[in-house]
Write a protein that holds these residues in place. Structure first.
Motif, short mmCIF file in Angstrom:
data_model
loop_
_atom_site.label_atom_id
_atom_site.label_comp_id
_atom_site.label_asym_id
_atom_site.label_seq_id
_atom_site.Cartn_x
_atom_site.Cartn_y
_atom_site.Cartn_z
N ASP A 64 0.85 -1.19 0.00
CA ASP A 64 0.00 0.00 0.00
C ASP A 64 0.88 1.23 0.00
OD1 ASP A 64 -1.85 1.98 0.33
OD2 ASP A 64 -2.93 1.02 1.98
N ALA A 67 -0.42 4.44 1.97
CA ALA A 67 -0.80 4.39 3.38
C ALA A 67 0.10 5.29 4.22
CB ALA A 67 -0.71 2.95 3.90
N GLN A 71 -1.55 4.41 9.54
CA GLN A 71 -2.26 3.24 9.03
C GLN A 71 -1.37 2.00 9.03
OE1 GLN A 71 -3.29 5.18 5.28
NE2 GLN A 71 -5.47 4.85 5.72
#
Length: 226
Positions: A64, A67, A71
Motif C-alpha cells: 500500500d 498508506a 495506518q
C-alpha cells in the motif's frame, strides 16, 4: 551434524534445506533443554524478531504505497505479534520438533503460544544466518502469505482504541478485571471483563490474559460505537 527424521521432515514443511543443520537444531531448542554444550534458541529469537520486522515493514510499504504511518503501524503490529507468529508456527507444526525439558513437556509446552512464537522467530533467524536476508525474506513472505494483503484496514490494538474512545469523551481509562479462570495449568482459560467508568462492560474468554483483554476491549468498543 545429521538431522533426525523429524527435523528432515520439518525442513520440507519449512521449504528450506539447511547448509548448517546445527542452526535448525538450535532454533528449535528451548531454554529448558539448554546446557553448557547445547545452545538454546533465545539469541536466534532476538535476531529473528528483527528480521521479521524488516520484512514486514518492506512488504507493507510495497502493498500500500499510499498508506500513512498511522495506518501502517497497527497493521505491522498485527503481523509481527507473538500470536501471529504462533499461528504460522502451528501451520508448519513447529511444536512437533521442539526440544523441551521435562517440565515444559509435562506442562504442554508444544502447544504454548509463547514458545511457538519464539521458535518461529528463531527459525527465521536460522534461515537468515544459513542463507542470507533474501532467503529469510522469501520464507517469511511465503509463510505469512495472504495475511499481509488481508490484514485489516484498521488493525488498531483494541485496548488502545478503547482507551482513546474513553479519553475523547472525558471518561477514565477502561478497567480490566479477571472474573474467572478455568482449565488445567498447562492450558488455562481466562475470562476478563472490560469496563468503562460510564458503566458499559463486556467480557471475553481466551487462553491468555492478554488475548482475553483484547477480545473484551474489542467487544466493548463494538458495543459503544454501535
Amino acid at each position: 551434524m545429521k538431522l533426525s527424521g523429524e527435523l528432515k521432515a520439518f525442513q520440507t514443511r519449512l521449504g528450506h534445506e539447511f547448509s548448517d543443520p546445527a542452526l535448525l537444531v538450535r532454533a528449535v531448542t528451548h531454554s529448558s533443554m539448554s546446557s553448557p554444550t547445547r545452545d538454546d534458541n533465545q539469541r536466534l529469537e532476538f535476531l529473528g524478531d528483527r528480521v521479521l520486522g524488516l520484512v514486514m515493514a518492506e512488504a507493507l510499504l510495497e502493498h500500500d504505497r499510499g498508506a500513512s504511518e498511522g495506518q501502517l503501524a497497527p497493521r505491522f503490529n498485527a503481523l509481527v505479534r507473538k500470536e501471529t507468529c504462533a499461528e504460522v508456527a502451528r501451520e508448519i507444526d513447529i511444536g512437533a520438533v521442539l526440544k523441551l525439558g521435562r517440565s515444559e513437556m509435562l506442562s504442554g509446552g508444544r502447544r504454548k503460544m509463547a514458545l511457538l512464537g519464539d521458535a518461529m522467530e528463531a527459525v527465521i533467524a536460522a534461515v537468515y544466518r544459513d542463507a542470507g536476508f533474501d532467503a529469510a525474506k522469501a520464507l517469511v513472505l511465503r509463510l505469512w502469505g495472504g495475511r499481509i494483503t488481508s490484514v485489516k484496514e484498521d488493525a488498531r490494538d483494541a485496548k488502545s482504541a478503547l482507551q482513546e474512545w474513553a479519553q475523547a469523551r472525558g471518561l477514565q481509562p477502561p478497567e480490566y478485571l479477571e472474573t474467572a479462570r478455568s482449565g488445567p495449568d498447562h492450558a488455562p482459560q481466562f475470562t476478563i471483563k472490560a469496563r468503562l467508568s460510564s458503566g458499559e462492560a463486556e467480557s471475553a474468554t481466551a487462553g491468555s490474559k492478554r488475548q482475553a483483554e483484547q477480545a473484551a476491549a474489542k467487544a466493548l468498543l463494538a458495543r459503544v460505537e454501535g
